[in-house]
Design a protein around this motif. Structure first.
Motif, mmCIF file in Angstrom:
data_model
loop_
_atom_site.group_PDB
_atom_site.id
_atom_site.type_symbol
_atom_site.label_atom_id
_atom_site.label_comp_id
_atom_site.label_asym_id
_atom_site.label_seq_id
_atom_site.Cartn_x
_atom_site.Cartn_y
_atom_site.Cartn_z
ATOM 1 N N GLY A 130 -1.983 0.208 -5.472
ATOM 2 C CA GLY A 130 -1.990 -0.057 -3.926
ATOM 3 C C GLY A 130 -2.914 1.000 -3.167
ATOM 4 O O GLY A 130 -1.978 1.817 -2.324
ATOM 5 N N VAL A 131 -3.330 1.975 -4.041
ATOM 6 C CA VAL A 131 -3.520 2.615 -4.096
ATOM 7 C C VAL A 131 -5.649 2.772 -4.162
ATOM 8 O O VAL A 131 -6.134 2.317 -4.759
ATOM 9 N N ALA A 132 -5.447 3.416 -2.667
ATOM 10 C CA ALA A 132 -6.950 3.411 -2.346
ATOM 11 C C ALA A 132 -8.262 3.617 -2.980
ATOM 12 O O ALA A 132 -7.742 5.306 -3.343
ATOM 13 N N PHE A 133 -8.656 3.928 -3.401
ATOM 14 C CA PHE A 133 -9.902 4.266 -4.244
ATOM 15 C C PHE A 133 -11.942 4.329 -3.920
ATOM 16 O O PHE A 133 -11.862 3.265 -3.461
ATOM 17 N N LYS A 134 -11.835 5.588 -4.103
ATOM 18 C CA LYS A 134 -13.271 5.264 -3.531
ATOM 19 C C LYS A 134 -14.268 6.083 -5.151
ATOM 20 O O LYS A 134 -13.752 7.319 -5.255
ATOM 21 N N ASN A 135 -14.776 5.557 -5.473
ATOM 22 C CA ASN A 135 -16.180 5.957 -6.191
ATOM 23 C C ASN A 135 -17.212 6.943 -5.990
ATOM 24 O O ASN A 135 -18.664 6.509 -5.345
ATOM 25 N N ALA A 166 -5.552 17.710 1.292
ATOM 26 C CA ALA A 166 -5.244 16.895 -0.081
ATOM 27 C C ALA A 166 -5.351 17.563 -0.895
ATOM 28 O O ALA A 166 -5.392 18.508 -0.800
ATOM 29 N N ARG A 167 -4.386 16.673 -2.120
ATOM 30 C CA ARG A 167 -3.857 17.465 -3.506
ATOM 31 C C ARG A 167 -5.717 17.839 -3.895
ATOM 32 O O ARG A 167 -6.642 16.366 -4.113
ATOM 33 N N LEU A 168 -6.464 18.868 -4.836
ATOM 34 C CA LEU A 168 -7.066 18.661 -6.173
ATOM 35 C C LEU A 168 -6.664 18.080 -7.639
ATOM 36 O O LEU A 168 -5.516 19.246 -7.936
ATOM 37 N N GLN A 222 1.063 -1.306 0.080
ATOM 38 C CA GLN A 222 -0.427 -0.093 0.020
ATOM 39 C C GLN A 222 0.891 1.489 -0.124
ATOM 40 O O GLN A 222 1.992 1.416 0.589
ATOM 41 N N THR A 223 0.195 2.004 -0.786
ATOM 42 C CA THR A 223 0.848 3.872 -1.241
ATOM 43 C C THR A 223 0.375 4.371 0.133
ATOM 44 O O THR A 223 1.661 5.580 0.197
ATOM 45 N N GLY A 224 -0.550 4.610 0.523
ATOM 46 C CA GLY A 224 -0.725 5.640 1.699
ATOM 47 C C GLY A 224 -1.542 6.916 0.613
ATOM 48 O O GLY A 224 -2.007 7.483 1.593
ATOM 49 N N VAL A 225 -1.847 6.872 -0.772
ATOM 50 C CA VAL A 225 -2.326 7.833 -1.427
ATOM 51 C C VAL A 225 -4.335 6.903 -1.392
ATOM 52 O O VAL A 225 -4.205 6.046 -1.750
ATOM 53 N N ARG A 226 -4.563 8.314 -0.836
ATOM 54 C CA ARG A 226 -6.688 7.752 -1.096
ATOM 55 C C ARG A 226 -6.858 8.131 -2.232
ATOM 56 O O ARG A 226 -7.408 9.832 -1.622
ATOM 57 N N VAL A 227 -7.394 7.368 -3.041
ATOM 58 C CA VAL A 227 -8.151 8.863 -4.056
ATOM 59 C C VAL A 227 -9.801 9.162 -4.138
ATOM 60 O O VAL A 227 -10.400 7.947 -3.464
ATOM 61 N N LEU A 228 -10.409 10.236 -4.349
ATOM 62 C CA LEU A 228 -11.823 10.006 -4.035
ATOM 63 C C LEU A 228 -11.887 11.015 -5.358
ATOM 64 O O LEU A 228 -11.633 11.700 -5.807
ATOM 65 N N TRP A 229 -12.631 10.005 -6.040
ATOM 66 C CA TRP A 229 -13.317 10.226 -7.565
ATOM 67 C C TRP A 229 -14.494 10.730 -8.089
ATOM 68 O O TRP A 229 -16.010 9.966 -6.989
ATOM 69 N N MET A 230 -14.200 12.207 -8.711
ATOM 70 C CA MET A 230 -15.816 12.610 -8.627
ATOM 71 C C MET A 230 -16.187 12.931 -10.298
ATOM 72 O O MET A 230 -15.425 14.025 -10.813
ATOM 73 N N LYS A 236 -18.956 16.621 1.911
ATOM 74 C CA LYS A 236 -18.211 16.579 3.277
ATOM 75 C C LYS A 236 -18.329 15.886 3.906
ATOM 76 O O LYS A 236 -17.563 14.895 4.590
ATOM 77 N N GLU A 237 -19.300 14.431 3.999
ATOM 78 C CA GLU A 237 -19.386 13.511 4.163
ATOM 79 C C GLU A 237 -17.926 12.302 4.170
ATOM 80 O O GLU A 237 -17.904 11.541 4.478
ATOM 81 N N ASN A 238 -17.975 12.339 2.616
ATOM 82 C CA ASN A 238 -16.224 11.913 2.128
ATOM 83 C C ASN A 238 -15.543 12.396 2.721
ATOM 84 O O ASN A 238 -14.366 11.728 3.559
ATOM 85 N N LEU A 239 -14.621 13.708 2.879
ATOM 86 C CA LEU A 239 -13.905 13.620 3.430
ATOM 87 C C LEU A 239 -13.746 13.860 5.369
ATOM 88 O O LEU A 239 -12.917 13.498 5.666
ATOM 89 N N ALA A 240 -15.125 13.779 5.560
ATOM 90 C CA ALA A 240 -15.108 12.731 7.404
ATOM 91 C C ALA A 240 -15.221 11.449 7.763
ATOM 92 O O ALA A 240 -13.825 11.325 8.309
ATOM 93 N N SER A 241 -15.065 11.114 6.456
ATOM 94 C CA SER A 241 -15.883 9.292 6.635
ATOM 95 C C SER A 241 -13.650 8.672 6.014
ATOM 96 O O SER A 241 -13.144 7.953 6.412
#
Length: 259
Positions: A70-75, A146-148, A42-50, A104-109
Motif C-alpha cells: 500500500g505504499v506509492a513508489f516512483k523510480n 519529507a523524510r530522507l 493505501q498507507t499514504g506513504v509515497r516513496v521517491l527512490w533515487m 526539484k521536478e519530482n518534489l513538485a509533481s
C-alpha cells in the motif's frame, strides 16, 4: 545464493525461496490489510527512490514490494549517473546537475513523503563535498516535508573505471551517516544484508560484479521495506505476495544476463 542464468520458473522459485529465507531472519511476515474487495489498503506513504543503475536494478522488486504494502513508489534512478555529489570531475558534475533538476521536478509533481537515496558509484569528490551534498539533500527533503533515508550501496567490483575514485567511494557512506544526524534523516547500512565482499555469495551480484539479479533485488526489497516500514509506520507485505510477480521479467535483468 550466487546469481545464475535460470529459466523463468526456476528463477521465480529461487527468488521466493531467498525472500522467505530472509523473512525468517527477521523481516516482517505480516501482510498489509486489504479492503473488502481485495484491493490493497493505501498507507499514504509515497516513496521517491533515487540512485544509479545499481538502485535501478533493485527498483522493480522494491516497487512490487512497496505497492503490495500500500505504499506509492516512483523510480527516479538514473543509469550512468543519479548522483547528488558534484566534484570537479565533469562526469559527476553533469550527473549531479541532472539529479538535482529532476529532484526539484519530482518534489513538485510527485510530492513524496519519503526520499530514499542509495549512495551511487558516482558520488565522487572529497569527504567535505560528499557531506555538503548529503546535507543539501537533507535540507531539501525537510523543506519538502519529507523524510530522507540514505542507504549505502552494496559491495561492487572496483574495475578500471572506478579504481581512480576508490577512496571517494569508500568515504561516502561515512559522510552519509554523518548527514543522518539530523532528526528527519535515517542512514541504513546495507552491509547488514550484503556483507562487504562483492565476490561473496551473500552479496548476490550479477556476473558484472556490480548489479543484482532478480534474487538479489528481491532480497533487497524484503530487507529495505522492513526498515522503511519501521520508520514510516506501515506493515510490509509478505514476500510470498509479491516476490514472484511480473517484475522478474524486467528487461534490465535480461541485459544483465540474469535469465
Amino acid at each position: 545464493m550466487q546469481p545464475t542464468n535460470l529459466s523463468p520458473v526456476s528463477t521465480a522459485g529461487a527468488i521466493l525461496a531467498a525472500a522467505v529465507a530472509l523473512t525468517g531472519c527477521g523481516a516482517s511476515t505480516a501482510s498489509t490489510a486489504s479492503t473488502g474487495d481485495g484491493a490493497v489498503q493505501q498507507t499514504g506513504v509515497r516513496v521517491l527512490w533515487m540512485g544509479d543503475s545499481i538502485a535501478g536494478a533493485q527498483a522493480p522488486a522494491l516497487e512490487a514490494a512497496l505497492k503490495a504494502g500500500g505504499v506509492a513508489f516512483k523510480n527516479a534512478t538514473s543509469d550512468g549517473g543519479g548522483n547528488v555529489v558534484a566534484s570537479d570531475n565533469k562526469v559527476t558534475a553533469l550527473g549531479a546537475a541532472d539529479t538535482w533538476k529532476t529532484l526539484k521536478e519530482n518534489l513538485a509533481s510527485y510530492r513524496p513523503t519519503v526520499i530514499a537515496y542509495q549512495i551511487t558509484t558516482y558520488d565522487w569528490g572529497t569527504a567535505r563535498q560528499q557531506l555538503s551534498a548529503y546535507q543539501k539533500l537533507s535540507r531539501t527533503a525537510k523543506a519538502a516535508g519529507a523524510r530522507l533515508v540514505l542507504v549505502s550501496a552494496p559491495p561492487f567490483k572496483i574495475d578500471e573505471f572506478f579504481k581512480p575514485h576508490e577512496n571517494a567511494i569508500k568515504s561516502a557512506p561515512a559522510m552519509a551517516a554523518k548527514a543522518a544526524e539530523a532528526a528527519h534523516v535515517r542512514y541504513l547500512d546495507a552491509s547488514e544484508l550484503w556483507g562487504n565482499d562483492y565476490a561473496a555469495a551473500k552479496a548476490q551480484r550479477a556476473k558484472d560484479g556490480i548489479h543484482s539479479c532478480q534474487q538479489g533485488s528481491a532480497a533487497f526489497g524484503t530487507w529495505f521495506t522492513k526498515q522503511l516500514g519501521e520508520l514510516a509506520g506501515f506493515t510490509p507485505a509478505a514476500p510470498s505476495v509479491w516476490a514472484t510477480g511480473p517484475w522478474t521479467g524486467d528487461e534490465r535483468f535480461v541485459k544483465l544476463g540474469c535469465g
